[in-house]
Design a protein around this motif. Structure first.
Motif, short mmCIF file in Angstrom:
data_model
loop_
_atom_site.label_atom_id
_atom_site.label_comp_id
_atom_site.label_asym_id
_atom_site.label_seq_id
_atom_site.Cartn_x
_atom_site.Cartn_y
_atom_site.Cartn_z
N ALA A 24 8.19 0.24 -1.69
CA ALA A 24 8.74 -0.19 -0.67
C ALA A 24 10.00 -0.88 -0.86
O ALA A 24 11.53 -0.27 -0.46
CB ALA A 24 7.59 -0.97 0.93
N VAL A 82 6.08 3.82 4.11
CA VAL A 82 5.29 3.44 3.66
C VAL A 82 3.81 3.15 4.24
O VAL A 82 4.08 1.54 5.57
CB VAL A 82 5.65 2.82 2.42
CG1 VAL A 82 4.61 2.12 1.05
CG2 VAL A 82 6.85 2.94 1.87
N LEU A 93 4.49 7.53 1.66
CA LEU A 93 4.29 7.45 -0.02
C LEU A 93 2.75 6.87 0.77
O LEU A 93 2.88 5.50 2.57
CB LEU A 93 5.03 6.17 -0.59
CG LEU A 93 5.63 6.86 -1.47
CD1 LEU A 93 5.74 5.04 -2.31
CD2 LEU A 93 5.77 7.68 -2.20
N ALA A 99 1.66 -2.11 -2.62
CA ALA A 99 2.99 -1.48 -1.26
C ALA A 99 3.85 -1.44 -1.05
O ALA A 99 4.69 -0.31 -0.73
CB ALA A 99 1.75 -0.49 -0.14
#
Length: 247
Positions: free
Chosen positions: A190, A95, A115, A186
């Motif tokens: 995660a 990520v 991601l 983020a």
């Protein structure tokens, strides 16, 4: 410098050279590759998160290192190759949280992330040709696959930045977030990934990536990149960059 921390099965790798816009040097590459290998072997790590301190994600490779190799002062750094191979072979989800500039490897790294969250001020660029060089990190293969040949060639050939909204529309990112929230967004993603069945996540990622192809492309890129680094075009570009830094 790379700051590392592990919490709730998420390994967080934070680029912490803000005074240099987080440009990567040999020691940073070494730490990143070691940590990615650690993530692969540690069953308590389910997800890797890349983020950065300061106002930029990563200004790319430290060009003073390129200049030293081009001049013959030092040998090419194996830790760069090791990091690229670790990216290609990684099976744990990656990520990324990106603010400000993501240049060169700072942008091509994102093509290996599962991601990607961009801050509203994010700017991605791949100015390899401007430096007399060629793409790396298997981006000569991955970027056309992701956004199409025409768009990828334009990014490589002209080195112009694309903003966060454009990167999102191209399919490079999952979302654009307020700059002050992107790292937390983020991190939350995660942690959400880390709660999923890790075996199923790894199997899914393996199905979506062809490691053998990525390694083969990286090998060819490294070969051509090394040749280009010693070309008159690259040496002239690096000298011009060094002069601009001195002004």
């Amino acid at each position: 410098m790379i700051h590392t921390s592990t919490h709730n099965q998420v390994l967080r790798l934070t680029l912490a050279r803000a005074e240099k816009k987080n440009a990567l040097n040999g020691e940073m590459y070494r730490t990143l590759s070691e940590q990615l290998l650690r993530a692969e072997s540690d069953p308590d790590i389910h997800v890797v998160l890349f983020d950065a301190e300061g106002d930029s994600f990563c200004a790319g490779n430290d060009l003073s290192d390129f200049a030293a190799v081009a001049s013959g002062a030092v040998e090419p750094q194996p830790q760069v190759r090791d990091f690229l191979h670790a990216l290609a072979e990684g099976t744990k989800p990656y990520v990324a949280a990106v603010q400000g500039k993501a240049v060169g490897i700072g942008a091509t790294l994102l093509l290996h992330c599962d991601l990607v969250y961009l801050a509203q001020d994010a700017q991605l660029s791949t100015p390899f040709v401007n430096l007399g060089l060629v793409p790396e990190a298997a981006s000569s293969y991955l970027l056309p696959c992701r956004i199409g040949h025409a768009r990828a060639f334009e990014m490589f050939a002209f080195g112009k930045s694309i903003d966060a909204a454009t990167a999102l529309s191209f399919g490079i990112a999952n979302a654009v977030e307020p700059t002050h929230e992107v790292r937390e967004t983020a991190l939350a993603a995660a942690h959400a990934l880390a709660s999923r069945p890790i075996g199923a996540l790894q199997a899914t990622k393996k199905l979506m990536r062809d490691t053998q192809t990525l390694r083969a492309v990286m090998g060819k890129e490294i070969e051509v990149f090394s040749e280009r680094l010693k070309s008159t075009e690259a040496m002239a570009a690096l000298k011009a960059f060094a002069k601009r830094k001195q002004v």
